[in-house]
Design a protein around this motif. Structure first.
Motif, PDB file in Angstrom:
ATOM      1  N   ASN A 162     -28.317  64.239  86.092  1.00 35.86           N
ATOM      2  CA  ASN A 162     -27.629  63.112  85.496  1.00 35.86           C
ATOM      3  C   ASN A 162     -27.816  63.234  83.848  1.00 35.86           C
ATOM      4  O   ASN A 162     -26.801  62.867  82.999  1.00 35.86           O
ATOM      5  CB  ASN A 162     -28.073  61.755  85.997  1.00 35.86           C
ATOM      6  CG  ASN A 162     -27.485  61.690  87.358  1.00 35.86           C
ATOM      7  OD1 ASN A 162     -26.503  62.192  87.725  1.00 35.86           O
ATOM      8  ND2 ASN A 162     -28.248  60.888  88.016  1.00 35.86           N
ATOM      9  N   SER A 191     -19.949  56.174  99.993  1.00 33.87           N
ATOM     10  CA  SER A 191     -19.987  55.038  99.184  1.00 33.87           C
ATOM     11  C   SER A 191     -20.757  53.838  99.581  1.00 33.87           C
ATOM     12  O   SER A 191     -20.979  53.764 100.873  1.00 33.87           O
ATOM     13  CB  SER A 191     -18.602  55.027  98.992  1.00 33.87           C
ATOM     14  OG  SER A 191     -17.842  55.952  98.464  1.00 33.87           O
ATOM     15  N   ASN A 251     -22.107  49.577  95.377  1.00 33.12           N
ATOM     16  CA  ASN A 251     -22.316  49.848  93.911  1.00 33.12           C
ATOM     17  C   ASN A 251     -21.755  51.010  93.437  1.00 33.12           C
ATOM     18  O   ASN A 251     -21.159  51.035  92.136  1.00 33.12           O
ATOM     19  CB  ASN A 251     -23.491  49.724  93.420  1.00 33.12           C
ATOM     20  CG  ASN A 251     -24.272  48.419  93.717  1.00 33.12           C
ATOM     21  OD1 ASN A 251     -23.786  47.436  93.413  1.00 33.12           O
ATOM     22  ND2 ASN A 251     -25.632  48.305  94.276  1.00 33.12           N
ATOM     23  N   GLU A 252     -21.292  52.038  94.213  1.00 33.35           N
ATOM     24  CA  GLU A 252     -20.551  53.100  93.871  1.00 33.35           C
ATOM     25  C   GLU A 252     -19.802  53.706  94.640  1.00 33.35           C
ATOM     26  O   GLU A 252     -20.045  53.613  96.273  1.00 33.35           O
ATOM     27  CB  GLU A 252     -21.616  54.050  93.107  1.00 33.35           C
ATOM     28  CG  GLU A 252     -22.658  54.529  93.913  1.00 33.35           C
ATOM     29  CD  GLU A 252     -23.581  55.484  93.491  1.00 33.35           C
ATOM     30  OE1 GLU A 252     -23.699  55.709  92.357  1.00 33.35           O
ATOM     31  OE2 GLU A 252     -24.663  56.045  94.289  1.00 33.35           O
ATOM     32  N   TYR A 298     -17.002  57.086  95.915  1.00 32.13           N
ATOM     33  CA  TYR A 298     -16.172  58.531  95.677  1.00 32.13           C
ATOM     34  C   TYR A 298     -15.041  58.868  96.441  1.00 32.13           C
ATOM     35  O   TYR A 298     -14.856  58.366  97.494  1.00 32.13           O
ATOM     36  CB  TYR A 298     -17.330  59.671  96.024  1.00 32.13           C
ATOM     37  CG  TYR A 298     -18.866  59.478  95.300  1.00 32.13           C
ATOM     38  CD1 TYR A 298     -19.155  60.147  94.420  1.00 32.13           C
ATOM     39  CD2 TYR A 298     -19.658  58.901  96.226  1.00 32.13           C
ATOM     40  CE1 TYR A 298     -20.475  60.152  94.011  1.00 32.13           C
ATOM     41  CE2 TYR A 298     -20.850  58.524  95.967  1.00 32.13           C
ATOM     42  CZ  TYR A 298     -21.396  59.166  94.723  1.00 32.13           C
ATOM     43  OH  TYR A 298     -22.429  59.200  94.262  1.00 32.13           O
ATOM     44  N   TYR A 355     -15.569  59.406  90.495  1.00 33.47           N
ATOM     45  CA  TYR A 355     -16.658  58.500  90.880  1.00 33.47           C
ATOM     46  C   TYR A 355     -16.266  57.188  90.345  1.00 33.47           C
ATOM     47  O   TYR A 355     -16.050  57.181  89.029  1.00 33.47           O
ATOM     48  CB  TYR A 355     -17.836  59.342  90.149  1.00 33.47           C
ATOM     49  CG  TYR A 355     -18.889  58.202  90.084  1.00 33.47           C
ATOM     50  CD1 TYR A 355     -19.755  58.144  91.233  1.00 33.47           C
ATOM     51  CD2 TYR A 355     -19.375  57.978  88.779  1.00 33.47           C
ATOM     52  CE1 TYR A 355     -20.876  57.109  91.289  1.00 33.47           C
ATOM     53  CE2 TYR A 355     -20.518  56.765  88.863  1.00 33.47           C
ATOM     54  CZ  TYR A 355     -21.278  56.745  90.110  1.00 33.47           C
ATOM     55  OH  TYR A 355     -22.526  55.810  90.081  1.00 33.47           O
ATOM     56  N   ARG A 376     -17.760  53.017  89.787  1.00 33.36           N
ATOM     57  CA  ARG A 376     -19.175  52.390  90.144  1.00 33.36           C
ATOM     58  C   ARG A 376     -18.881  50.859  89.664  1.00 33.36           C
ATOM     59  O   ARG A 376     -18.137  50.688  88.761  1.00 33.36           O
ATOM     60  CB  ARG A 376     -20.263  53.013  89.127  1.00 33.36           C
ATOM     61  CG  ARG A 376     -19.890  52.900  87.663  1.00 33.36           C
ATOM     62  CD  ARG A 376     -20.986  53.586  86.817  1.00 33.36           C
ATOM     63  NE  ARG A 376     -20.772  54.041  85.282  1.00 33.36           N
ATOM     64  CZ  ARG A 376     -21.052  54.723  84.621  1.00 33.36           C
ATOM     65  NH1 ARG A 376     -21.896  55.468  85.057  1.00 33.36           N
ATOM     66  NH2 ARG A 376     -20.616  54.886  83.382  1.00 33.36           N
ATOM     67  N   LYS A 377     -19.711  49.992  90.257  1.00 29.39           N
ATOM     68  CA  LYS A 377     -19.497  48.689  89.609  1.00 29.39           C
ATOM     69  C   LYS A 377     -20.392  48.479  88.258  1.00 29.39           C
ATOM     70  O   LYS A 377     -21.508  49.124  88.366  1.00 29.39           O
ATOM     71  CB  LYS A 377     -20.223  47.713  90.825  1.00 29.39           C
ATOM     72  CG  LYS A 377     -20.278  46.211  90.457  1.00 29.39           C
ATOM     73  CD  LYS A 377     -20.847  45.290  91.680  1.00 29.39           C
ATOM     74  CE  LYS A 377     -19.860  45.410  92.781  1.00 29.39           C
ATOM     75  NZ  LYS A 377     -20.376  44.476  93.815  1.00 29.39           N
ATOM     76  N   TRP A 425     -15.271  46.818  88.132  1.00 31.32           N
ATOM     77  CA  TRP A 425     -15.225  48.400  88.593  1.00 31.32           C
ATOM     78  C   TRP A 425     -14.713  49.114  87.546  1.00 31.32           C
ATOM     79  O   TRP A 425     -13.765  48.881  86.836  1.00 31.32           O
ATOM     80  CB  TRP A 425     -14.654  48.583  90.035  1.00 31.32           C
ATOM     81  CG  TRP A 425     -15.387  48.147  91.163  1.00 31.32           C
ATOM     82  CD1 TRP A 425     -15.444  46.760  91.766  1.00 31.32           C
ATOM     83  CD2 TRP A 425     -16.367  48.944  92.051  1.00 31.32           C
ATOM     84  NE1 TRP A 425     -16.328  46.945  92.768  1.00 31.32           N
ATOM     85  CE2 TRP A 425     -16.749  48.203  92.896  1.00 31.32           C
ATOM     86  CE3 TRP A 425     -16.580  50.411  91.905  1.00 31.32           C
ATOM     87  CZ2 TRP A 425     -17.798  48.523  93.879  1.00 31.32           C
ATOM     88  CZ3 TRP A 425     -17.536  50.891  92.898  1.00 31.32           C
ATOM     89  CH2 TRP A 425     -18.182  49.810  93.888  1.00 31.32           C
ATOM     90  N   TRP A 464     -13.768  53.530  86.823  1.00 32.02           N
ATOM     91  CA  TRP A 464     -13.746  54.918  86.955  1.00 32.02           C
ATOM     92  C   TRP A 464     -14.557  55.710  86.059  1.00 32.02           C
ATOM     93  O   TRP A 464     -14.218  55.642  84.762  1.00 32.02           O
ATOM     94  CB  TRP A 464     -12.265  55.506  87.152  1.00 32.02           C
ATOM     95  CG  TRP A 464     -12.161  57.242  87.160  1.00 32.02           C
ATOM     96  CD1 TRP A 464     -13.066  57.775  87.577  1.00 32.02           C
ATOM     97  CD2 TRP A 464     -10.834  57.430  87.282  1.00 32.02           C
ATOM     98  NE1 TRP A 464     -12.571  59.143  87.767  1.00 32.02           N
ATOM     99  CE2 TRP A 464     -11.145  59.022  87.497  1.00 32.02           C
ATOM    100  CE3 TRP A 464      -9.732  57.512  86.678  1.00 32.02           C
ATOM    101  CZ2 TRP A 464     -10.190  60.033  87.618  1.00 32.02           C
ATOM    102  CZ3 TRP A 464      -8.597  58.431  86.687  1.00 32.02           C
ATOM    103  CH2 TRP A 464      -9.104  59.635  87.139  1.00 32.02           C
TER     104      TRP A 464
END
Length: 211
Positions: free
Chosen positions: A132, A162, A165-166, A168, A184, A186-187, A200, A202
């Motif tokens: 990451n 999924s 909180n996240e 795919y 991907y 994510r909140k 949310w 992208w």
């Protein structure tokens, strides 16, 4: 010595006072980068977000400072500051709304809509193998470069891995060596802006098949 007192203090309110004193009284004798970052952290802990953002902004010029316990302090602060200063007009109320919008854009073959829906700050594109911390902020990412008239296909639902909180979404048909991408989502975790917090976005792309 204020530095030693800070080490003994657990309450962020007290640490804030000590760091403010250090910065005001001894700016030439301390690492201001460390002081600003730790002061911003203390503000963040008590929910004083405006002060935290202002202090993270002051920290950014000191990107060479080494912050104990924070190997990527500069990246952390920059992401927060950049997001705070952005319009954040790419977010969606729910994951379903976001996924449906992207699927419609893919059906239409519209790179313009895809570029509209992706996050404009902190958007990344990376392989699953990358750490990451290796992600690159793809501010100039343009989907038209990877479509070339191809029909991009997608799974009807988000991946089973999924969670709340996240998420795919598998897609394939992109015109590059690795043609399968997982989008991907994510909140947004950003208490500094209650109107955005919990929506949310992208946030990026993972190249290749998911492990």
């Amino acid at each position: 010595c204020l530095n030693k007192l800070i080490e003994l203090v657990n309450k962020p309110e007290q640490r804030i006072w000590y760091y403010q004193e250090l910065i005001a009284r001894f700016p030439d004798k301390i690492d201001l980068g460390v002081a600003y970052f730790m002061l911003a952290q203390s503000y963040e802990q008590i929910g004083a977000w405006d002060a935290a953002i202002q202090t993270y902004t002051k920290f950014l010029p000191y990107y060479n400072s080494s912050i104990p316990g924070f190997p990527d302090a500069f990246g952390y602060a920059k992401k927060i500051v950049d997001f705070y200063n952005s319009p954040k007009d790419w977010s969606f109320e729910t994951l379903d709304d976001l996924v449906k919008a992207i699927q419609s854009a893919l059906d239409a073959g519209s790179s313009k809509l895809l570029n509209k829906y992706r996050a404009k700050v902190n958007f990344f594109a990376m392989s699953w193998e990358q750490e990451n911390s290796d992600t690159t902020n793809m501010t100039e990412f343009n989907f038209s470069d990877f479509m070339s008239g191809n029909r991009i296909r997608y799974s009807p639902t988000v991946d089973s891995s999924s969670n709340a909180n996240e998420a795919y979404l598998k897609t394939w048909g992109w015109s590059q060596r690795i043609s399968t991408w997982y989008l991907y989502f994510r909140k947004i975790n950003f208490p500094a802006d209650p109107e955005i917090h919990g929506r949310w976005e992208w946030a990026g792309v993972y190249y290749g098949e998911k492990f």
